[in-house]
Design an enzyme around this catalytic site. Structure first.
Site: not given
Ligand SMILES: NC(=O)c1ccc[n+]([C@@H]2O[C@H](COP(=O)([O-])OP(=O)(O)OC[C@H]3O[C@@H](n4cnc5c(N)ncnc54)[C@H](O)[C@@H]3O)[C@@H](O)[C@H]2O)c1
Ligand SMILES: O=C(O)C(=O)C[C@H](O)[C@H](O)CO
Length: 251
Positions: A19-20, A63, A154, A158
């Site tokens: 992902g991100i 982590v 969450y 955050k």
């Molecule tokens: N996708 C969204 O819309 C969104 C929005 C806001 C914030 N985020 C944040 O972006 C970050 C990446 O999320 P994503 O959307 O790519 O989802 P994702 O689930 O693909 O990525 C999360 C990653 O964190 C890793 N992870 C989880 N627990 C862990 C641990 N204990 N130790 C090491 N690694 C661990 C997972 O294996 C995964 O690779 C997260 O912090 C998420 O909260 C995502």
């Molecule tokens: O909008 C929602 O319902 C969500 O839960 C969005 C998530 O919080 C977001 O994609 C991850 O930060």
């Protein structure tokens, strides 16, 4: 040379294999950095690292496991290079009505996002302070800035990033270390798809309130993170940059 180049310097990206995190790794490599991806599954890490090519390495690391950061950081610095950039991206989502969230569930979310990221940041940060150089980015969330239903633990985690970012930035800035955060909006990843799966109407609502339209892509967070770590942001510290297509403006 442009001020966006990272010159073979090393970035550690937690949760970097999907992902991100993977989007951030791609952007950093495109800007000339080397990356170390850190997460729990060796198989996923090996696949991502192979996809990224010779500028990428990985370490299996959870982590949320207390007391493990020092050995990870000293091993990386001894065998690869000093860490110039730390991206605290690892995360877990928890979506359910707030009254049903248990203390144990909240603890798990805080262990990854808050306690784990802080332990790693202080381990890396001590070395950055000794060298007088470095940049840390916390991947926060739109839930750090606006209310979203059913994500209370969450959101607590955050939102903590905002205080951590400002405290560390004010403490470490005079010694050459910058600390910033990014608040992603809805970014297309497994986590987002899972969060939206429980409510099919939510996707429509989200798209309606996003002025730029659509969902973001992982590389959108990658380019913003790259900016914050690059010399182009040398006078930027303590900020939280929303990257959300304008969804947090509230229109
Ligand atoms: N996708 C969204 O819309 C969104 C929005 C806001 C914030 N985020 C944040 O972006 C970050 C990446 O999320 P994503 O959307 O790519 O989802 P994702 O689930 O693909 O990525 C999360 C990653 O964190 C890793 N992870 C989880 N627990 C862990 C641990 N204990 N130790 C090491 N690694 C661990 C997972 O294996 C995964 O690779 C997260 O912090 C998420 O909260 C995502
Ligand atoms: O909008 C929602 O319902 C969500 O839960 C969005 C998530 O919080 C977001 O994609 C991850 O930060």
């Amino acid at each position: 040379m442009t001020p966006f180049e990272l010159n073979n310097r090393l970035a550690v990206i937690t949760g970097g294999a999907t992902g991100i995190g993977l989007g951030i790794a791609q952007s950093f490599i495109a800007a000339g950095a080397r990356v170390v991806l850190c997460s729990r599954s060796e198989q996923t890490l090996a696949k991502a690292s192979q996809q990224l090519g010779p500028q990428a390495a990985y370490r299996v690391h959870d982590v949320s496991e207390s007391g493990t950061s020092e050995s990870l950081v000293s091993e990386i610095e001894e065998n690869i290079a000093p860490i110039s950039f730390l991206i605290n991206n690892a995360g877990v989502h928890l979506k359910k009505p707030s009254v049903n969230v248990t203390r144990e569930e909240t603890q798990k979310v805080l262990d990854v996002h808050v306690l784990g990221a802080l332990e790693l940041t202080t381990s890396v940060g001590q070395r950055m302070l000794d060298r007088g150089d470095g940049s840390v980015v916390f991947i926060a969330s739109m839930t750090s800035l606006i209310g979203l239903p059913q994500v209370v633990a969450y959101s607590a985690a955050k939102s903590a990033y905002l205080g951590m970012t400002r405290t560390l930035a004010s403490e470490w800035g005079p010694r050459g270390v910058r600390v910033n955060a990014i608040a992603p909006g809805w970014i297309d990843s497994q986590m987002m798809r899972k969060a939206l799966a429980s409510d099919p109407k939510r996707e429509e609502k989200i798209l309606q309130r996003t002025p730029l339209g659509g969902f973001g892509q992982p590389e959108d967070i990658g380019w913003a993170t790259l900016f914050l770590c690059s010399p182009a942001a040398r006078f930027v510290t303590g900020v939280c940059l929303p990257v959300d297509g304008g969804a947090s403006i509230g229109f």
